[in-house]
Write a protein that holds these residues in place. Structure first.
Motif, PDB file in Angstrom:
ATOM      1  N   ARG A  28       0.832  -1.089  -0.126  1.00  0.00           N
ATOM      2  CA  ARG A  28      -0.072   0.063  -0.011  1.00  0.00           C
ATOM      3  C   ARG A  28       0.832   1.168   0.051  1.00  0.00           C
ATOM      4  NH1 ARG A  28       0.049   1.899   5.225  1.00  0.00           N
ATOM      5  NH2 ARG A  28       0.754   0.575   6.707  1.00  0.00           N
ATOM      6  N   ARG A  29       0.356   2.225  -0.790  1.00  0.00           N
ATOM      7  CA  ARG A  29       0.926   3.482  -0.921  1.00  0.00           C
ATOM      8  C   ARG A  29       1.057   4.216   0.763  1.00  0.00           C
ATOM      9  NH1 ARG A  29       0.435   5.887  -6.811  1.00  0.00           N
ATOM     10  NH2 ARG A  29       2.255   7.312  -5.932  1.00  0.00           N
ATOM     11  N   THR A  30       2.018   4.663   1.007  1.00  0.00           N
ATOM     12  CA  THR A  30       1.934   5.580   2.540  1.00  0.00           C
ATOM     13  C   THR A  30       1.673   7.209   2.161  1.00  0.00           C
ATOM     14  OG1 THR A  30       4.172   5.672   2.683  1.00  0.00           O
ATOM     15  CG2 THR A  30       3.113   3.684   3.562  1.00  0.00           C
ATOM     16  N   GLY A  31       2.261   7.572   0.989  1.00  0.00           N
ATOM     17  CA  GLY A  31       2.049   8.855   0.900  1.00  0.00           C
ATOM     18  C   GLY A  31       3.396   9.670   1.626  1.00  0.00           C
ATOM     19  N   ARG A  32       4.138   8.856   2.361  1.00  0.00           N
ATOM     20  CA  ARG A  32       5.564   9.329   2.964  1.00  0.00           C
ATOM     21  C   ARG A  32       6.420   9.173   1.963  1.00  0.00           C
ATOM     22  NH1 ARG A  32       4.725   5.473   7.782  1.00  0.00           N
ATOM     23  NH2 ARG A  32       7.113   5.138   7.394  1.00  0.00           N
ATOM     24  N   MET A  33       7.128  10.396   1.333  1.00  0.00           N
ATOM     25  CA  MET A  33       8.078  10.679   0.731  1.00  0.00           C
ATOM     26  C   MET A  33       9.457  10.999   1.209  1.00  0.00           C
ATOM     27  SD  MET A  33       6.403  10.320  -2.214  1.00  0.00           S
ATOM     28  CE  MET A  33       4.522  10.608  -2.480  1.00  0.00           C
ATOM     29  N   THR A  34      10.446  10.630   0.519  1.00  0.00           N
ATOM     30  CA  THR A  34      11.656  11.130   0.630  1.00  0.00           C
ATOM     31  C   THR A  34      12.427  11.695  -0.634  1.00  0.00           C
ATOM     32  OG1 THR A  34      12.678   8.882   0.352  1.00  0.00           O
ATOM     33  CG2 THR A  34      12.023   9.439   2.515  1.00  0.00           C
ATOM     34  N   PRO A  35      13.337  12.641  -0.355  1.00  0.00           N
ATOM     35  CA  PRO A  35      13.826  13.387  -1.642  1.00  0.00           C
ATOM     36  C   PRO A  35      14.683  12.133  -2.469  1.00  0.00           C
ATOM     37  CG  PRO A  35      14.489  14.449   0.367  1.00  0.00           C
ATOM     38  CD  PRO A  35      13.749  13.284   0.621  1.00  0.00           C
ATOM     39  N   PHE A  36      14.491  12.383  -3.834  1.00  0.00           N
ATOM     40  CA  PHE A  36      15.777  11.875  -4.603  1.00  0.00           C
ATOM     41  C   PHE A  36      16.944  12.404  -4.356  1.00  0.00           C
ATOM     42  CE2 PHE A  36      17.983  10.921  -8.589  1.00  0.00           C
ATOM     43  CZ  PHE A  36      17.772   9.755  -8.595  1.00  0.00           C
ATOM     44  N   PRO A  37      18.184  11.614  -4.469  1.00  0.00           N
ATOM     45  CA  PRO A  37      19.465  12.104  -4.252  1.00  0.00           C
ATOM     46  C   PRO A  37      20.086  13.215  -5.383  1.00  0.00           C
ATOM     47  CG  PRO A  37      19.577   9.920  -4.242  1.00  0.00           C
ATOM     48  CD  PRO A  37      18.182  10.239  -4.426  1.00  0.00           C
ATOM     49  N   TYR A  38      19.244  14.274  -5.833  1.00  0.00           N
ATOM     50  CA  TYR A  38      19.879  14.992  -6.864  1.00  0.00           C
ATOM     51  C   TYR A  38      21.367  15.380  -6.765  1.00  0.00           C
ATOM     52  CZ  TYR A  38      15.331  15.445  -8.896  1.00  0.00           C
ATOM     53  OH  TYR A  38      13.932  15.191  -9.576  1.00  0.00           O
ATOM     54  N   GLY A  39      22.226  15.223  -7.716  1.00  0.00           N
ATOM     55  CA  GLY A  39      23.505  15.409  -7.701  1.00  0.00           C
ATOM     56  C   GLY A  39      24.431  14.517  -7.104  1.00  0.00           C
ATOM     57  N   ASP A  40      23.939  13.386  -6.666  1.00  0.00           N
ATOM     58  CA  ASP A  40      24.726  12.149  -6.594  1.00  0.00           C
ATOM     59  C   ASP A  40      24.730  11.216  -7.652  1.00  0.00           C
ATOM     60  OD1 ASP A  40      26.144   9.758  -5.723  1.00  0.00           O
ATOM     61  OD2 ASP A  40      25.057   9.894  -3.565  1.00  0.00           O
ATOM     62  N   GLU A  41      25.624  11.181  -8.524  1.00  0.00           N
ATOM     63  CA  GLU A  41      25.462  10.350  -9.868  1.00  0.00           C
ATOM     64  C   GLU A  41      25.561   8.867  -9.570  1.00  0.00           C
ATOM     65  OE1 GLU A  41      27.729  11.838 -12.914  1.00  0.00           O
ATOM     66  OE2 GLU A  41      26.738  13.726 -13.163  1.00  0.00           O
ATOM     67  N   ARG A  42      25.944   8.404  -8.323  1.00  0.00           N
ATOM     68  CA  ARG A  42      25.818   7.094  -8.102  1.00  0.00           C
ATOM     69  C   ARG A  42      24.590   6.382  -8.121  1.00  0.00           C
ATOM     70  NH1 ARG A  42      27.768   6.354  -2.125  1.00  0.00           N
ATOM     71  NH2 ARG A  42      26.369   8.163  -2.138  1.00  0.00           N
ATOM     72  N   PHE A  43      23.336   7.356  -8.189  1.00  0.00           N
ATOM     73  CA  PHE A  43      21.873   6.986  -8.246  1.00  0.00           C
ATOM     74  C   PHE A  43      21.266   7.230  -9.549  1.00  0.00           C
ATOM     75  CE2 PHE A  43      22.938   7.614  -3.579  1.00  0.00           C
ATOM     76  CZ  PHE A  43      22.624   6.242  -3.230  1.00  0.00           C
ATOM     77  N   GLY A  44      22.160   7.800 -10.257  1.00  0.00           N
ATOM     78  CA  GLY A  44      21.783   8.288 -11.689  1.00  0.00           C
ATOM     79  C   GLY A  44      21.762   9.493 -11.945  1.00  0.00           C
ATOM     80  N   ILE A  45      21.508   9.825 -13.214  1.00  0.00           N
ATOM     81  CA  ILE A  45      21.363  11.172 -13.544  1.00  0.00           C
ATOM     82  C   ILE A  45      19.884  11.572 -13.841  1.00  0.00           C
ATOM     83  CG2 ILE A  45      22.129  13.071 -15.098  1.00  0.00           C
ATOM     84  CD1 ILE A  45      24.692  11.026 -15.716  1.00  0.00           C
TER      85      ILE A  45
END
Length: 179
Positions: free
Chosen positions: A146-163
């Protein structure tokens, strides 16, 4: 056991698997090869999904396992399971793009849930999914998450996680009660 699950072997990853696992994870999420399957993130993220250091860290971490799925001696899927108190975290879920859409994912996630429940006695499975991945979230909802609506930010600027290819990426927590 249905024919789909026949011939699958589940085991914990070892150091010798790291390069093959990185290739599998990358093929499931990034670049042109990922477009053969439906789990691609190629339209929202460029660059890498993971690297050997990231995979090795999961393999080595205490209370963590990288469940590896083989068929005929080849790694065809994997997922991370991490014990976090009363729940387990499910991540790095990858199925070879050539095998996606045939029901293999359902078999693997059910086995991962079973192992987390039996190994650690946890009552919930947690995961985070990029919130714009509506098709993927719907697939998990059909599996009981189930979706919780609890969000965490994407790690913008950390290219280990993609661009990132867009500016609205964030992770949503999905939770499933394990009966």
């Amino acid at each position: 056991m249905d024919t789909l699950a026949t011939g699958l072997t589940f085991r914990d990853a070892i150091d010798a698997d790291v390069d093959e696992l990185v290739a599998l994870i990358e093929s499931a999420y990034r670049g042109e090869a990922s477009r053969a399957g439906w789990t691609t993130e190629a339209d929202i993220l460029a660059g890498q999904r993971t690297d050997p250091e990231g995979v090795r860290a999961v393999v080595k971490a205490p209370d963590s396992r990288l469940l590896t799925v083989e068929r005929e001696g080849r790694i065809v899927a994997c997922c991370q399971l991490e014990h976090r108190g009363d729940h387990a975290y499910f991540g790095m879920f990858s199925v070879s793009p050539a095998l996606q859409g045939a029901g293999l994912g359902k078999v693997i996630i059910a086995e991962a849930e079973r192992q987390a429940r039996e190994t650690w006695g946890v009552t919930e499975m947690h995961m985070t999914v990029i919130s714009v991945r509506e098709d993927l979230i719907a697939w998990y909802e059909r599996r009981g998450y189930r979706r919780t609506g609890r969000m965490t930010p994407f790690p913008y600027g950390d290219e280990r996680f993609g661009i990132p290819l867009r500016d609205d990426l964030q992770f949503e927590l999905l939770v499933k009660e394990l009966g």
